[in-house]
Motif scaffolding. Sequence first.
Motif, PDB file in Angstrom:
ATOM      1  N   ALA A  55      45.568 -14.639  11.257  1.00  0.00           N
ATOM      2  CA  ALA A  55      46.017 -14.120  12.551  1.00  0.00           C
ATOM      3  C   ALA A  55      46.540 -15.241  13.430  1.00  0.00           C
ATOM      4  O   ALA A  55      47.551 -15.078  14.135  1.00  0.00           O
ATOM      5  CB  ALA A  55      44.861 -13.387  13.241  1.00  0.00           C
ATOM      6  N   GLU A 101      49.874 -16.162  12.049  1.00  0.00           N
ATOM      7  CA  GLU A 101      50.853 -15.144  12.450  1.00  0.00           C
ATOM      8  C   GLU A 101      51.189 -15.275  13.930  1.00  0.00           C
ATOM      9  O   GLU A 101      52.334 -15.078  14.344  1.00  0.00           O
ATOM     10  CB  GLU A 101      50.276 -13.758  12.159  1.00  0.00           C
ATOM     11  CG  GLU A 101      51.241 -12.613  12.472  1.00  0.00           C
ATOM     12  CD  GLU A 101      50.610 -11.262  12.198  1.00  0.00           C
ATOM     13  OE1 GLU A 101      51.255 -10.251  12.499  1.00  0.00           O
ATOM     14  OE2 GLU A 101      49.465 -11.221  11.695  1.00  0.00           O
ATOM     15  N   HIS A 102      50.180 -15.636  14.710  1.00  0.00           N
ATOM     16  CA  HIS A 102      50.399 -15.815  16.153  1.00  0.00           C
ATOM     17  C   HIS A 102      51.418 -16.929  16.412  1.00  0.00           C
ATOM     18  O   HIS A 102      52.318 -16.783  17.243  1.00  0.00           O
ATOM     19  CB  HIS A 102      49.061 -16.151  16.817  1.00  0.00           C
ATOM     20  CG  HIS A 102      49.148 -16.270  18.309  1.00  0.00           C
ATOM     21  ND1 HIS A 102      49.222 -15.185  19.142  1.00  0.00           N
ATOM     22  CD2 HIS A 102      49.194 -17.370  19.111  1.00  0.00           C
ATOM     23  CE1 HIS A 102      49.289 -15.603  20.395  1.00  0.00           C
ATOM     24  NE2 HIS A 102      49.286 -16.933  20.406  1.00  0.00           N
ATOM     25  N   ASN A 136      47.924  -9.147  18.296  1.00  0.00           N
ATOM     26  CA  ASN A 136      47.398 -10.245  17.486  1.00  0.00           C
ATOM     27  C   ASN A 136      46.238 -10.937  18.200  1.00  0.00           C
ATOM     28  O   ASN A 136      45.207 -11.240  17.599  1.00  0.00           O
ATOM     29  CB  ASN A 136      48.515 -11.247  17.183  1.00  0.00           C
ATOM     30  CG  ASN A 136      48.034 -12.400  16.306  1.00  0.00           C
ATOM     31  OD1 ASN A 136      47.515 -13.380  16.804  1.00  0.00           O
ATOM     32  ND2 ASN A 136      48.207 -12.255  14.990  1.00  0.00           N
ATOM     33  N   ARG A 170      43.278  -8.689  18.104  1.00  0.00           N
ATOM     34  CA  ARG A 170      42.686  -8.695  16.765  1.00  0.00           C
ATOM     35  C   ARG A 170      41.857  -9.969  16.556  1.00  0.00           C
ATOM     36  O   ARG A 170      40.752  -9.927  15.995  1.00  0.00           O
ATOM     37  CB  ARG A 170      43.793  -8.600  15.719  1.00  0.00           C
ATOM     38  CG  ARG A 170      43.267  -8.525  14.277  1.00  0.00           C
ATOM     39  CD  ARG A 170      44.410  -8.545  13.300  1.00  0.00           C
ATOM     40  NE  ARG A 170      43.924  -8.575  11.927  1.00  0.00           N
ATOM     41  CZ  ARG A 170      44.658  -8.928  10.891  1.00  0.00           C
ATOM     42  NH1 ARG A 170      45.917  -9.291  11.077  1.00  0.00           N
ATOM     43  NH2 ARG A 170      44.152  -8.930   9.673  1.00  0.00           N
ATOM     44  N   GLN A 171      42.418 -11.093  17.026  1.00  0.00           N
ATOM     45  CA  GLN A 171      41.673 -12.343  16.914  1.00  0.00           C
ATOM     46  C   GLN A 171      40.351 -12.259  17.677  1.00  0.00           C
ATOM     47  O   GLN A 171      39.305 -12.709  17.209  1.00  0.00           O
ATOM     48  CB  GLN A 171      42.506 -13.517  17.445  1.00  0.00           C
ATOM     49  CG  GLN A 171      43.636 -13.937  16.531  1.00  0.00           C
ATOM     50  CD  GLN A 171      44.293 -15.211  17.013  1.00  0.00           C
ATOM     51  OE1 GLN A 171      43.623 -16.214  17.171  1.00  0.00           O
ATOM     52  NE2 GLN A 171      45.606 -15.148  17.234  1.00  0.00           N
TER      53      GLN A 171
END
Length: 358
Positions: free
Chosen positions: A81, A84-85, A158, A161-162
């Motif tokens: 994540a 991806e961030h 994101n 989610r983190q």
Amino acid sequence: MLFPFSVSAQQEDAGDAIHDAIQEEHQKADVREKQVQSLNRKASQLSGRLSSIENRIGKLGSQIKAQEKVLDEIRQYEAAARKEHYVLEARRDKIFEELQGLLRALWPVHMQSVQARFAGVENWAMADRRFNWLADVYGATRDKFAEARTTADLLKRNLERQSLLEKEAEVQLAKINNSKDKLLRDKWTLRSNLKRVRTQKESLESELQEILATIKQLNYQLNSQKTKKFDYYKRSLPWPVDGDVIAGFNPGATPPRRGLSLSVIDDAEVRSIFWGKVVHNDTLRGFGRVVIIYHGYNYYSLYAYLGDTAVVTGQEVEKDEPIGKAGYYPLANGPGLYFELRFHQKPINPKLWLTSLN
């Protein structure tokens, strides 16, 4: 002669006292045995619970590994994540850069179109081309704005989610630690209790062994009282010394003869005729050194004119145990021994008690 002492406790009373003591020790032993049995059951229960916890700890090991695997996966998701961030942030920055370029290119044209409207447009084809070009630029700009919004939403989700993954990781870690801590605390507590119970059990078992040893000793004493009863040995008692009788028992003589007078060899060994306790070891006027032994049940033996003695007052002696050496006996005009037996301080004929052999 009169004995210069008195015995306060009778042998019969001593036997009763020993019997009572044995009963009391048996009661103590019963109590200790019940306590040991109770502790055995308690120790067994604690051992079972400890074994159960150790089994649970063993099973927990696999559970902890599974939880740790989940935690590792969560960490991997977190890392993905974050990666991806970073990609989304780079993408957003690039979109903003492209959007800024479009706006810089579009804005002058837009302002010129607004101000000049269709100035310089010579025909419909030119107008159509300008219109389509502007439409494309506006469309590209609108698409970039939409992409920018989408990227911003992705970045927001994101981050959420983190945050969730981080909280879930904390929960999993807390579960692992709580499970470990609780079981280890329970295990430590049970082991401490088991150690305490086992120590108590060992102490009680030691006490029980001491009580049983006391019972054994008292039984021995009681049996000794029974088997060493003076009456049982009439006509079979050993002579106190090897020698010749020079004067027999005759209480009616003048002067009365209350015992036996024996002539012996020099330094002849004098022995106790029966089990008993030395109650006198001293000189008596007219009898030299005298040892008197109490044999229980009010029976006494007296050994006079001893040269020296091998016992002390208060000492318990065995049958045939040496008590001294024969000394000078005036009636024998040399080494000899004067010997008496008494019952309730009354002299009795030794020959009726001693073996016929001498």
